[in-house]
Design a protein around this motif. Sequence first.
Motif, short mmCIF file in Angstrom:
data_model
loop_
_atom_site.label_atom_id
_atom_site.label_comp_id
_atom_site.label_asym_id
_atom_site.label_seq_id
_atom_site.Cartn_x
_atom_site.Cartn_y
_atom_site.Cartn_z
N ASP A 252 -73.70 44.42 -24.18
CA ASP A 252 -72.77 45.37 -23.56
C ASP A 252 -71.60 45.72 -24.46
OD1 ASP A 252 -72.59 46.84 -20.99
OD2 ASP A 252 -70.59 45.97 -20.99
N ARG A 253 -71.24 44.84 -25.37
CA ARG A 253 -70.09 45.14 -26.24
C ARG A 253 -70.40 46.28 -27.22
NH1 ARG A 253 -72.40 40.46 -28.40
NH2 ARG A 253 -72.60 40.33 -30.68
N PHE A 254 -71.68 46.60 -27.37
CA PHE A 254 -72.07 47.69 -28.26
C PHE A 254 -72.21 49.03 -27.53
CE2 PHE A 254 -74.10 43.80 -30.00
CZ PHE A 254 -73.35 43.70 -31.17
N ARG A 255 -72.01 49.04 -26.24
CA ARG A 255 -72.30 50.22 -25.42
C ARG A 255 -71.08 51.13 -25.29
NH1 ARG A 255 -71.06 51.26 -20.24
NH2 ARG A 255 -70.40 49.08 -19.89
N ALA A 256 -71.25 52.39 -25.68
CA ALA A 256 -70.22 53.38 -25.40
C ALA A 256 -70.22 53.67 -23.91
CB ALA A 256 -70.48 54.65 -26.18
N PRO A 257 -69.05 53.84 -23.29
CA PRO A 257 -69.02 54.12 -21.85
C PRO A 257 -69.67 55.46 -21.53
CG PRO A 257 -66.85 54.42 -22.82
CD PRO A 257 -67.71 53.80 -23.88
N PRO A 258 -70.21 55.60 -20.32
CA PRO A 258 -70.81 56.88 -19.94
C PRO A 258 -69.77 57.99 -19.89
CG PRO A 258 -70.64 55.43 -18.04
CD PRO A 258 -70.27 54.61 -19.24
N THR A 259 -70.20 59.18 -20.18
CA THR A 259 -69.30 60.33 -20.07
C THR A 259 -69.09 60.68 -18.60
OG1 THR A 259 -71.11 61.94 -20.11
CG2 THR A 259 -70.23 61.23 -22.25
N GLU A 260 -68.12 61.53 -18.35
CA GLU A 260 -67.88 61.96 -16.97
C GLU A 260 -69.10 62.68 -16.42
OE1 GLU A 260 -65.38 61.27 -14.92
OE2 GLU A 260 -64.65 59.95 -16.51
N ALA A 261 -69.78 63.46 -17.25
CA ALA A 261 -70.99 64.16 -16.80
C ALA A 261 -72.09 63.17 -16.44
CB ALA A 261 -71.47 65.13 -17.88
N GLU A 262 -72.24 62.12 -17.25
CA GLU A 262 -73.26 61.11 -16.96
C GLU A 262 -72.93 60.37 -15.67
OE1 GLU A 262 -74.62 60.09 -21.55
OE2 GLU A 262 -72.94 59.03 -20.63
N LEU A 263 -71.66 60.02 -15.49
CA LEU A 263 -71.26 59.36 -14.25
C LEU A 263 -71.54 60.25 -13.04
CD1 LEU A 263 -67.87 57.63 -15.14
CD2 LEU A 263 -70.00 56.50 -14.44
N ALA A 264 -71.19 61.53 -13.15
CA ALA A 264 -71.39 62.45 -12.04
C ALA A 264 -72.86 62.58 -11.69
CB ALA A 264 -70.80 63.81 -12.39
N ARG A 265 -73.71 62.62 -12.71
CA ARG A 265 -75.15 62.73 -12.46
C ARG A 265 -75.67 61.50 -11.73
NH1 ARG A 265 -79.44 60.81 -15.15
NH2 ARG A 265 -78.18 60.21 -16.96
N ARG A 266 -75.24 60.33 -12.14
CA ARG A 266 -75.67 59.10 -11.48
C ARG A 266 -75.14 59.03 -10.04
NH1 ARG A 266 -79.84 56.20 -13.77
NH2 ARG A 266 -79.51 55.93 -16.01
N LEU A 267 -73.88 59.37 -9.87
CA LEU A 267 -73.27 59.29 -8.54
C LEU A 267 -73.91 60.28 -7.58
CD1 LEU A 267 -69.54 58.89 -9.62
CD2 LEU A 267 -70.99 57.14 -8.57
N ALA A 268 -74.39 61.40 -8.10
CA ALA A 268 -75.02 62.41 -7.24
C ALA A 268 -76.34 61.92 -6.67
CB ALA A 268 -75.24 63.69 -8.03
#
Length: 230
Positions: free
Chosen positions: A127-143
């Motif tokens: 997990d320390r190598f993972r860039a955080p999700p973008t707002e668009a990626e978060l929105a797609r998952r939350l949808a």
Amino acid sequence: MNTAGTARVALYWAPELDDPLHHAASAWLGRDAETGAALEQPPLPDIHAITAEARLYGFHATLKAPFRPLAPWAEVREAAAAMAAGIAPFDLPPLAVAELGGFLALREAAPCPPLHALADTATEALDRFRAPPTEAELARRLAAGLGPSQEAMLRRWGYPHVFAEWRFHLTLTRRLTPAERDLYRPAAEAWVGLAAGRPRRVGSVCLFTQAAAGAPFRIAERLPLGGAGG
């Protein structure tokens, strides 16, 4: 393998090359994730479309979901190899075609605590190598309509299906209508069922890479679990 410019990395389990399941499932999806070769699929209507998303990711079970790496490939690979070396090989229960969230997948026939522990360890170790999700990626998952626990996992780990929410599965289709399910489930059982039900040992995990957005995932390296490869 040259992974310069890699868009995303994932840690998956995939059957070994000499496992009949590798050949049967790769043909079902229409692509071999090891070689990248296109394969002839079963003669079923619309199977190319039904398997399109699963084909893009390659035949696999997710341990650490795809992420954009914050570090060079060598560092990610070293951490993944060290993690794998610290985990003992174990037996995988027989697999069978099942429905999960409306799509078809291979799932284990009995609980397998070492398998779940492997996924938990992989989620944390890389997990320390993972860039955080973008707002668009978060929105797609939350949808997609996540529950409170899944949403919390998404925000903390970048993926909603981890730890208590994780389910071992090897995807075979997209979400199906009832009519499609009636056609494809018996076909999948006939095509991969015999190979899936064979006993097998989990002796390695696989780093998959995606060269660019929308590109197919390929197996970059198979990493032996401790005691599996010296």
